[in-house]
Design a protein around this motif. Structure first.
Motif, PDB file in Angstrom:
ATOM      1  N   TYR A  17       0.752  -0.923  -0.265  1.00 27.84           N
ATOM      2  CA  TYR A  17       0.325  -0.128  -0.236  1.00 27.84           C
ATOM      3  C   TYR A  17       1.097   1.007   0.386  1.00 27.84           C
ATOM      4  N   SER A  18       1.555   1.308   0.726  1.00 28.31           N
ATOM      5  CA  SER A  18       3.022   2.334   1.046  1.00 28.31           C
ATOM      6  C   SER A  18       3.452   3.167  -0.204  1.00 28.31           C
ATOM      7  N   MET A  19       4.245   1.322  -0.800  1.00 26.68           N
ATOM      8  CA  MET A  19       5.003   1.486  -1.907  1.00 26.68           C
ATOM      9  C   MET A  19       4.042   2.086  -3.316  1.00 26.68           C
ATOM     10  N   CYS A  20       2.973   1.569  -3.423  1.00 30.36           N
ATOM     11  CA  CYS A  20       2.014   1.956  -4.237  1.00 30.36           C
ATOM     12  C   CYS A  20       2.079   3.586  -4.813  1.00 30.36           C
ATOM     13  N   LEU A  21       1.121   4.153  -3.389  1.00 30.73           N
ATOM     14  CA  LEU A  21       0.702   5.229  -3.175  1.00 30.73           C
ATOM     15  C   LEU A  21       1.797   6.269  -3.684  1.00 30.73           C
ATOM     16  N   SER A  22       2.891   5.745  -2.778  1.00 28.87           N
ATOM     17  CA  SER A  22       4.416   6.710  -3.215  1.00 28.87           C
ATOM     18  C   SER A  22       4.841   6.781  -4.458  1.00 28.87           C
ATOM     19  N   LEU A  23       4.745   5.644  -5.400  1.00 28.48           N
ATOM     20  CA  LEU A  23       5.007   6.358  -6.744  1.00 28.48           C
ATOM     21  C   LEU A  23       4.382   6.466  -7.591  1.00 28.48           C
ATOM     22  N   HIS A  24       3.424   6.034  -6.741  1.00 31.12           N
ATOM     23  CA  HIS A  24       1.572   6.815  -7.425  1.00 31.12           C
ATOM     24  C   HIS A  24       2.022   9.023  -7.778  1.00 31.12           C
ATOM     25  N   SER A  25       2.229   8.807  -6.185  1.00 31.84           N
ATOM     26  CA  SER A  25       1.983  10.367  -5.966  1.00 31.84           C
ATOM     27  C   SER A  25       2.999  10.977  -6.731  1.00 31.84           C
ATOM     28  N   ALA A  26       4.680   9.970  -6.794  1.00 28.59           N
ATOM     29  CA  ALA A  26       5.680  10.762  -7.681  1.00 28.59           C
ATOM     30  C   ALA A  26       5.094  10.555  -9.182  1.00 28.59           C
ATOM     31  N   ALA A  27       4.838   9.921  -9.059  1.00 32.21           N
ATOM     32  CA  ALA A  27       4.273   9.969 -10.774  1.00 32.21           C
ATOM     33  C   ALA A  27       3.712  10.772 -11.464  1.00 32.21           C
ATOM     34  N   GLU A  28       2.544  11.248 -10.752  1.00 28.84           N
ATOM     35  CA  GLU A  28       1.846  11.625 -11.312  1.00 28.84           C
ATOM     36  C   GLU A  28       1.724  13.317 -11.130  1.00 28.84           C
ATOM     37  N   LYS A  29       1.401  14.092 -11.650  1.00 24.76           N
ATOM     38  CA  LYS A  29       1.314  16.154 -11.788  1.00 24.76           C
ATOM     39  C   LYS A  29      -0.002  16.522 -11.853  1.00 24.76           C
ATOM     40  N   MET A  30      -0.753  15.889 -11.967  1.00 24.80           N
ATOM     41  CA  MET A  30      -2.591  16.236 -12.163  1.00 24.80           C
ATOM     42  C   MET A  30      -2.593  16.882 -11.419  1.00 24.80           C
ATOM     43  N   GLU A  31      -4.215  17.872 -11.043  1.00 26.40           N
ATOM     44  CA  GLU A  31      -4.825  18.599 -10.718  1.00 26.40           C
ATOM     45  C   GLU A  31      -5.312  17.814  -9.193  1.00 26.40           C
ATOM     46  N   ASP A  32      -6.166  16.992  -9.891  1.00 28.12           N
ATOM     47  CA  ASP A  32      -6.987  16.195  -9.106  1.00 28.12           C
ATOM     48  C   ASP A  32      -6.484  14.564  -8.998  1.00 28.12           C
ATOM     49  N   SER A  33      -4.865  14.989  -8.594  1.00 30.23           N
ATOM     50  CA  SER A  33      -4.167  13.886  -7.950  1.00 30.23           C
ATOM     51  C   SER A  33      -4.667  13.197  -6.431  1.00 30.23           C
ATOM     52  N   SER A  34      -5.067  14.682  -6.176  1.00 28.94           N
ATOM     53  CA  SER A  34      -5.513  13.684  -4.698  1.00 28.94           C
ATOM     54  C   SER A  34      -6.687  13.288  -4.721  1.00 28.94           C
TER      55      SER A  34
END
Length: 1311
Positions: free
Chosen positions: A619-636
Motif C-alpha cells: 500500500y505504501s509503495m504503490c501510493l508513493s510511486l503514484h504520487s511521484a509519477a503524477e502531476k495532475m490537478e485532481d491527483s489527490s
C-alpha cells in the motif's frame, strides 16, 4: 590396594589372641574387628586411643567398606553391640570434636549396612536418649546424628515423621533453647524433614500452627553463622512450597499494598530479615538471602514483590551488583528480574536508582567467561528497558546513556551467539524515545550500535547445504544452528525496526532533530537527518541482503513479518527520499517478494500479522510511486480512491502468479452485487503496473498481455467504467508487453477507445513513456482519434533542456549527440510514419508556445538525422500555412517576441538544405520567399533570432535555383524596400564592433552580420547580371568597408570572409552599381591637397594608400593558413589586381614587385612544415593528402600566377619555378582537386606563353604536365561563391565538413 594410614593399630596383640579368627580381615594391614569393638568399649582405654582407633576404622571403612560390612553382617548381635558402643561414645564425648567422629562413623556404618533394623535401632536409641536427656544441650548429639542420618539415608525423614512423631516436640523445644548450636542442629534436621514432599505435607499443620513464628524469630535473631546458614537452608526448603510461602509471607502481606513501611518493620517480616542478611558482608549469606527472595517471588511476583519493594530491598540488590562473586551476581539478576514484573518496582524509581549499577555490572561481567551470567544480566537489562514507564526517564544523564549503548555494543560483539541474542533484544528495548531523549540524542552512538548489530548478523555463516543424505543427528544439529541464527536475525531486525520507529517519532520533536550543543557555523553528524539517512543506507547495504540471504535458506513468517514492517516504516523515515526508496525497492523485486509471501504463508487465515505487514508495505509503495509519477490537478482525489481500493483489496489478494493471471481473465457474475472480484483485478493491475514500471517483470509479458486483453473484453461486456488510475495501468502494461504479444484486434481496441472517449481528460490516463506513445501511434484507430492529444501530452512532459544543451555543444559536428531514449524513440516513429509529421505540424499551430517549441526542435533534429526521408514538399506547404497564420494573427511586436517563429524559420531552412541540386521554384516557394522577406522588413536589427534563419533562407533561395527562377527571386527581394533598409542597418553594425565603450557583439550577432554581408554581395552580383529594377538603394561608406578589413581588430574569420565577398563584388563592378550608393568621405590628406594625384584619380574611389594597405592586410590574412579564409583572400587579391590593371597598370606593377611578396612565397612553401600542429593546418594537410600536394603549394600556384602574369621576375625566379615544377611532377595529377588542377593548368600555360625564358628540359616538363593533367570538364560554376554561416560557434574548418554539398569559395576562371 594401598592400606589406610594407621591401620596397623586395628589388631591389638594384647586382646587379639582370644578373638575368633573370623573377625580378622586380611587387609594390608590386617584388621581385627573384635579388637576395634573391644578397644572402643573398654573402660580402661584412654580417650585419645579410642579416638585414634575410631579414626583409623573410619579410614578403613572408607577404603574397604565392602569386606568390613560383610564381616559385620554375619552377626547381628555384634552389629547392635558395635552401634551401642558408638552411642556410648556420644554420651561420653566432652567437646564437639569428640562428637563428630563417632557420629560420622555411626552414620556411615548404618548407611553402608542398608538394613532397616539397624536404622530403627539407631532411631529408637536416639528417641530414648532424647527422652532421658537432662538438658537440651545433652540432646545436641542426637540432633546432629539424626540430621546427618537423614542426609545420608533416603527416606529416613519420612520414617522420622511417621513413626517418631513425638520427635517434633523435642525439635520445638530445641528451637526455644537459648543455645545457637542446638538451634542450628534442629534447623538442619528440620531442613531435612521438609525436604521430603511426604514429610513436608504431614508437617504442614505443624509449621503453620507452631513452627512458623518460632522459626522466623530464630532466623531474625540468629547471631552465629552456623545457625544463620542452617536457618537459610530450612527456609529454602520451605519456600519450595507455595503453602509455606503463603504462611511465611502472611505477616508482610497485610501491608503489601500500603506505603506504610513501619507496620512491616514492627512485625519483623521475612523481607526485613532477608534484607538484614543481605547487608552482611558474608557473600554466602548474601547469596542465600537473594536466593530465598527469588524462591518467594517465583511463586507469584505480583503477590509477593510489593513486600520486598516496600522494604527497599531492590536498593540493596542493586548495591550487590558491584561485587565480583559470580554466584551472587547471578542470584541478584534472577531476583531483580522477578521484581521487574511488579509495577511498583518502577513507580518507586528503583530502576532509576539502580540502572547505573546494572550497566557497570554488565560491563564487568562481559570480561568474564560465564555465558549464563552474561545472558541473565542482559535479560535483566532488557526487561528493565522494556517495562520502564514512559513518564519516568530511566537515564538521567548523558554519560549514563552513552555507557549503556557502549555496553550493548560490546555485548553484541560477543562471539557466543546466545549472548549476542540477548544483547540484540536489549538493543531493541533501548531504542525508545523516552530512553534516549537526554539532549542531545546520541545519534552517532546509535549508528555505531545498529551497524555493529547488523554486521554481527552478517558475520554469521549459515551451515552449507548438504546434498547427501545426512544422519538424523547431523540433520538435527544443522537445523538447530539455522534456527538459532534465525532467532538472532529476527531479534536484530526487530531492533532495526525499533530504530526506524525512533527516527519517525523524533520527527515531531524539535529538540530531538538538531544538536543544540553544536557550535555556531559548524556541522554536526549528531542530527536526526543524518541518522535517518544512515538508516536508509544501512538497510540497503546490510539489512536487506542479510534477510534475503537467510530467506533463501529457510522461510520464516515471523522474520519476514518484522522485515516487511520495517521497510514500511522506512518509507516515512526520510520523507524527501520516499520516492527514491520506493523505486529502489520496486526495482529490486520487492513487490514480487511481498506477493509471494502472501501467497505462500497467508492463504486463508494463516499468519495474519505477515499478511497485514505485506499489505501495508504494498500500500505504501504503490501510493508513493503514484504520487511521484503524477502531476495532475485532481491527483489527490485519485489518491484517495486508490488508497481505499488498496486498503480494501490488498489483505485478500493472496494468489500466486498463475492464479493472478487467471484472476485477471475472470468475468464477474452479472447478477452478483459483490464487486470484490473487480476490486481485486484493479488492485492486481496497480501492483503489476508499479512492478513493470521499475523493470521487475515477474509475470511473463505474453501471458500478461493476453490476460489484460481478456480483462478489457470483460470490461466491455459488463459495461464497467474503469477508474482512470486503473486504466492508466492497463494502457502502460499493454504498451510494454506489446512487443511480446500479438497485435490487438478490433474488439479490445474498441474497448480502449470507448474508455478513452468517456475520459474527460486524457491526462488522467496518460503515462509519459516512449512505449505508450509507440502503442498509440501503432494503431490507426487510436492515432486518428487521440494521436494529437497524446503527442501534446508527450511534449508537455518531455524535458528538452538536455537536447538543447547537447545540440548546442555538438553544433554541426560530424558526430551526432546521444539523445535520451524517449527522444530517439520519437524520431524512429517519425521515420516510419510520415502521417505523424502532419500531427506535429498541427501542434505547432494549435498548442502552447512551449509545446510548439519542442515540436519544432523535434522536426529539426529529425531532418538533420534522416536526410533520406522525403518530406520536403509536405513540410513546405504546411510551413506556408503556419507562417501565413502567424503573420495574420500577430503584430510586429508579437512576432519579434515569439519563441517558436525562429525555430520555424530554422526548420524551413533545414528543409531547403535538403535540395542539393538546383531546382525550379514553384508558387509555394515564392509565397514563402515573399512572406519571409516581408517578415524581415518588420524586424529590427536586434531581432537576431528571427533575422538569422530568414536571411539564410533568402540567401539559399537566391543561389540554389535555376537561372529563370533566380531572376524572379532577385526581383522579389529588390522589391522589398523594408528588407533593403534592414540590410543597410545591419551592415552598419559592423563599424560599431568592437567598441571600447560598449559591449562586444555576441556570436549570434556576428553570424547575422555574416548573413547580411553575403546576401548583400549576392544581390549586388545578381542585380548587375540581370539588370534588375531597383526601388531602394543601400548606402555604404567605402572607407569604413576597407577599414573593416585593414583594421581587423580580431574580427571572426567568417565575418572577414563575408566582407571580402562583398568587396570582391564591388571591385568586379568597378564600384558602380544601381543598388549600391558608395559614400566617399574626405580624408585628412584630401582636405590638405584639394586636387587628387594622378594615381588617386585613376583609382577613384580608392586612394593609393588604401590599396597598398588593403594588399598588406590581405597578405597577412593569407599567411594564417585558414583554408576558407585563404581561398577568399586569394580570390579577392585576384580581383583587386584585375581592378588595378584596368585602372592603373603602374600601381599594379608596383604592388606585384614588392619584396614582401617573395617572403610571402617562402612562407607559403615552408609554413606547413613548421605549423603542422595547429588543428586547422592538420585538417588542411589531411585534405591536401587526398590531393597529393601541399595546400601552400596550391595557394602558391595561384599567387605565383599573378606574379608571372605581371612578369615580376624579382619576386619569382627560375629556382622557384623549377621547384614548383618538381613538386607538380611528383604529384598524382589525376587525383588533384579541380581547383588545384585548374590553377596549375593556368600557371603552366602562362609559362608556356613566353613570360619567362624556359630551358628545354623545363619546356618539356611543362608540356608533359599539361598533357598529364585531366581534361577540363565544363561544369557550372556559380558566379557568386557561396558561404553559409550555419553554426554560431563553429570554426570555418568545421563548416567545410558539415556542408560538403557547398562549393566553398570556388576559384573563378581566370581568363
Amino acid at each position: 590396594m594401598e592400606a589406610a594410614p594407621g591401620a596397623g593399630l586395628l589388631v591389638c596383640e594384647r586382646l587379639h589372641a582370644r578373638h575368633d579368627p573370623r573377625w580378622l580381615l586380611l587387609l594390608p594391614p590386617p584388621l581385627c574387628l573384635a579388637c576395634v569393638i573391644e578397644t572402643l568399649g573398654a573402660g580402661g582405654a584412654s580417650l585419645v586411643r579410642k579416638k585414634h582407633v575410631l579414626s583409623c576404622f573410619r579410614d578403613v571403612l572408607a577404603w574397604h567398606a565392602m569386606p568390613v560390612i560383610q564381616l559385620l553382617a554375619q552377626d547381628e548381635r555384634v552389629c547392635v553391640h558395635f552401634i551401642g558402643t558408638l552411642f556410648g561414645m556420644l554420651h561420653t564425648a566432652e567437646d564437639s570434636s569428640a562428637l563428630d567422629l563417632p557420629t560420622e562413623v555411626l552414620v556411615r556404618l548404618v548407611a553402608e549396612l542398608k538394613l532397616e533394623q539397624y536404622v530403627h535401632c539407631v532411631l529408637d536409641e536416639s528417641q530414648k536418649e532424647l527422652s532421658k536427656a537432662a538438658t537440651m544441650r545433652g540432646s545436641l548429639p542426637m540432633f546432629n546424628l539424626l540430621g546427618k542420618l537423614a542426609d545420608a539415608i533416603p527416606g529416613l525423614a519420612d520414617i522420622l515423621v511417621i513413626e517418631h512423631g513425638n520427635l517434633m516436640e523435642h525439635l520445638l523445644a530445641g528451637l526455644m533453647y537459648p543455645n545457637e548450636g542446638v538451634k542450628a542442629a534442629v534447623c538442619y534436621l528440620y531442613g531435612k524433614l521438609y525436604s521430603s514432599p511426604t514429610s513436608s505435607e504431614r508437617l504442614s499443620g505443624h509449621f503453620t500452627e507452631r513452627l512458623c513464628d518460632l522459626f522466623l524469630d530464630t532466623l531474625g535473631n540468629a547471631q552465629t553463622k552456623e545457625l544463620q546458614v542452617n536457618c537459610m537452608g530450612l527456609l529454602k526448603e520451605l519456600l519450595n512450597s507455595d503453602h509455606f510461602v503463603s504462611v511465611i509471607m502472611s505477616n508482610s502481606r497485610r501491608g503489601a499494598d500500603s506505603e506504610n513501611t513501619e507496620l512491616l518493620e514492627g512485625e519483623n517480616p521475612l523481607p526485613l530479615v532477608l534484607k538484614k542478611l543481605l547487608l552482611s558482608r558474608d557473600e554466602m549469606l548474601q547469596v542465600a538471602s537473594v536466593q530465598c527472595m527469588t524462591a518467594v517471588l517465583v511463586h507469584s511476583p505480583i503477590k509477593y514483590a510489593p513486600a520486598f519493594i516496600h522494604a527497599d530491598i531492590p536498593e540493596f540488590l542493586f548495591e550487590c551488583l558491584f561485587c565480583t562473586n559470580e554466584i551472587l551476581l547471578w542470584s541478584v539478576y534472577c531476583c531483580l528480574l522477578l521484581l521487574t514484573e511488579e509495577r511498583l518496582f518502577f513507580s518507586k524509581c528503583h530502576t532509576v536508582y539502580g540502572i547505573e549499577s546494572v550497566v557497570r555490572s554488565l560491563k564487568g561481567i562481559l570480561q568474564l567467561n560465564n555465558v549464563e551470567l552474561h545472558k541473565q544480566g542482559l535479560l535483566l537489562f532488557t526487561e528493565i528497558l522494556k517495562r520502564q514507564p514512559v513518564e519516568i526517564k530511566l537515564f538521567t544523564n548523558l554519560a549514563m546513556c552513552k555507557d549503556a549503548i557502549g555496553v550493548l555494543v560490546e555485548a553484541v560483539k560477543c562471539p557466543v551467539l546466545e549472548v549476542a541474542v540477548e544483547a540484540v533484544k536489549a538493543v531493541s528495548a533501548i531504542l525508545r524515545k523516552d530512553h534516549l531523549s537526554c539532549p542531545p540524542v546520541q545519534y552517532v552512538e546509535l549508528q555505531k550500535l545498529i551497524e555493529t548489530m547488523l554486521k554481527r548478523c552478517a558475520d554469521l555463516s549459515l551451515p552449507p547445504i548438504n546434498r547427501r543424505p545426512a544422519s538424523h543427528l547431523g540433520h538435527s544439529i544443522q537445523n538447530k544452528a539455522v534456527l538459532r541464527q534465525g532467532q538472532f536475525l529476527l531479534s536484530t531486525v526487530e531492533g532495526f525496526r525499533n530504530a526506524c520507529r525512533l527516527a519517525v517519532e523524533c520527527q515531531s520533536d524539535p529538540v530531538a532533530q538538531e544538536n543544540a550543543f553544536t557550535a555556531p557555523g559548524s556541522e554536526s553528524e549528531n542530527t536526526l537527518s543524518s541518522f535517518s539517512e544512515f538508516l536508509l543506507w544501512i538497510c540497503d547495504s546490510l539489512c536487506i541482503p542479510i534477510v534475503l540471504k537467510h530467506s533463501e535458506r529457510i522461510s520464516s513468517p515471523a522474520l519476514m513479518e518484522v522485515f516487511i514492517s520495517t521497510l514500511s516504516t522506512l518509507f516515512t523515515v526520510v520523507p524527501s527520499m520516499q520516492e527514491k526508496f520506493s523505486r529502489k525497492l520496486a526495482s529490486s523485486s520487492f513487490i514480487r517478494l511481498a506477493l509471494e509471501l502472501k501467497a505462500k504463508f497467508c492463504t486463508g487465515q494463516s499468519n495474519p500479522a505477515l499478511n497485514q505487514a505485506c499489505s501495508s508495505f504494498l500500500y505504501s509503495m504503490c501510493l508513493s510511486l503514484h504520487s511521484a509519477a503524477e502531476k495532475m490537478e485532481d491527483s489527490s482525489q485519485q489518491e484517495r480512491e486508490m488508497s481505499e481500493l488498496l486498503q480494501r483489496s490488498l489483505p485478500q489478494l493472496n494468489c500466486s502468479v498463475p492464479e493472478s493471471l487467471t484472476l485477471l481473465s475472470e468475468t464477474p457474475d452479472p447478477f452478483c452485487l459483490d464487486e470484490a472480484l473487480r476490486s481485486h483485478q484493479y488492485c492486481l493491475l496497480l501492483l503489476l503496473y508499479c512492478s513493470y514500471a521499475l523493470e521487475d517483470r515477474f509475470v511473463p509479458e505474453a501471458e500478461l498481455f493476453s490476460a489484460i486483453r481478456n480483462f478489457l473484453l470483460s470490461v466491455q461486456d459488463q459495461g464497467d467504467c474503469l477508474p482512470p488510475y486503473v486504466f492508466r495501468a492497463v494502457l502502460y502494461l499493454l504498451a510494454v508487453c506489446q512487443d511480446k504479444g500479438e497485435a490487438l484486434d478490433s474488439s479490445p481496441l474498441c474497448a480502449i477507445r470507448r474508455v478513452l472517449e468517456n475520459t474527460s481528460d486524457l491526462s488522467l490516463v496518460y503515462i509519459h513513456h516512449p512505449l505508450l506513445l509507440k502503442f498509440f501511434l501503432r494503431y490507426s484507430e487510436l492515432m486518428g482519434r487521440f494521436g494529437r492529444r497524446i503527442l501534446q501530452l508527450w511534449f508537455s512532459w518531455e524535458d528538452y533542456s538536455q537536447i538543447e544543451t547537447e545540440d548546442a555543444v555538438s553544433g554541426l559536428s560530424s558526430g551526432l549527440p546521444d539523445y535520451p531514449n524517449s527522444f530517439t524513440t520519437l524520431l524512429h516513429i517519425l521515420k516510419g510514419n510520415s502521417s505523424v509529421v502532419l500531427i506535429l505540424l498541427d501542434l505547432v499551430c494549435l498548442s502552447t508556445t512551449e509545446v510548439a517549441h519542442k515540436v519544432l526542435m523535434t522536426l529539426s533534429m529529425f531532418l538533420k538525422r534522416n536526410e533520406d526521408v522525403v518530406v520536403c514538399d509536405l513540410l513546405r506547404s504546411q510551413f506556408l500555412q503556419i507562417l501565413q497564420q502567424l503573420l495574420v494573427e500577430s503584430s510586429s511586436t508579437t512576432l519579434r517576441a515569439s519563441k517558436n517563429l525562429p525555430l520555424l524559420l530554422r526548420l524551413l531552412f533545414l528543409v531547403q538544405l535538403r535540395n542539393e541540386a538546383e531546382r525550379e521554384l514553384d508558387s509555394t516557394d515564392f509565397k514563402l520567399l515573399h512572406h519571409v522577406s516581408n517578415l524581415c522588413g518588420k524586424c529590427r536589427p536586434g531581432d537576431v533570432e528571427l533575422l538569422q534563419p530568414s536571411l539564410n533562407f533568402l540567401y539559399w533561395s537566391l543561389h540554389q535555383t535555376t537561372t529563370c527562377s533566380q531572376q524572379r527571386v532577385v526581383a522579389v527581394l529588390l522589391s522589398s524596400m523594408p528588407l533593403l533598409e534592414l540590410l543597410q542597418k545591419v551592415l552598419e553594425l559592423t563599424w560599431m564592433w568592437p567598441c571600447r565603450s560598449g559591449p562586444a557583439l555576441s556570436s549570434s550577432e556576428e553570424a547575422l552580420l555574416c548573413s547580411a554581408w553575403l546576401l548583400t554581395a549576392s544581390l549586388l552580383t545578381h542585380q548587375h547580371r540581370y539588370n534588375s529594377e531597383v526601388h531602394q538603394t543601400i548606402s555604404l561608406d567605402v572607407e569604413k568597408v576597407l577599414n573593416a578589413v585593414i583594421f581587423r581588430r580580431k574580427k571572426p574569420a567568417l565575418l572577414l570572409v563575408s566582407i571580402l565577398q562583398f568587396l570582391r563584388a564591388i571591385l568586379r563592378q568597378n564600384f558602380s552599381s544601381s543598388l549600391l550608393v558608395l559614400v566617399v568621405q574626405p580624408t585628412a590628406q584630401s582636405r590638405m591637397e584639394p586636387s587628387l594625384s594622378e594615381n588617386d584619380a585613376s583609382l577613384h574611389p580608392l586612394a593609393t594608400w588604401q590599396v597598398l594597405s588593403l594588399v598588406v592586410s590581405l597578405q597577412n590574412l593569407l599567411v594564417q593558413k585558414d583554408l576558407l579564409l585563404s581561398q577568399t583572400v586569394v580570390t579577392c587579391l585576384e580581383v583587386l589586381m584585375e581592378y588595378l590593371h584596368r585602372r592603373n597598370q603602374g600601381v599594379a606593377l608596383h604592388v606585384v614587385s614588392q619584396p614582401w611578396n617573395r617572403f610571402l612565397l617562402f612562407t607559403l612553401l615552408d609554413g606547413g612544415e613548421n605549423s603542422f600542429l595547429c588543428p586547422e593546418i592538420l585538417r588542411l594537410m589531411t585534405l591536401v593528402s587526398r590531393g597529393g600536394v601541399d595546400i601552400s603549394a596550391n595557394l602558391l600556384c595561384i599567387s605565383t600566377m599573378q606574379f608571372v602574369r605581371y612578369r615580376s621576375s624579382d619576386i619569382i625566379s627560375q629556382s622557384e619555378i623549377s621547384q614548383i615544377l618538381q613538386e607538380a611532377a611528383k604529384a598524382k595529377l589525376a587525383e588533384l582537386p579541380g581547383a588545384t588542377s585548374h590553377a596549375l593548368r593556368l600557371f603552366l600555360l602562362q609559362l608556356q606563353s613566353g613570360s619567362y625564358e624556359m630551358e628545354p628540359p623545363q619546356e618539356g616538363t611543362i608540356q608533359t604536365l599539361l598533357e598529364s593533367l585531366p581534361a577540363r570538364t565544363r561544369t557550372h560554376l556559380s558566379p557568386q561563391d557561396m558561404v553559409y554561416p550555419f553554426a554560431r560557434h563553429t570554426s570555418l574548418g568545421t563548416l567545410s565538413k558539415v556542408l560538403p554539398k557547398l562549393m566553398l569559395l570556388r576559384a573563378p576562371v581566370v581568363q
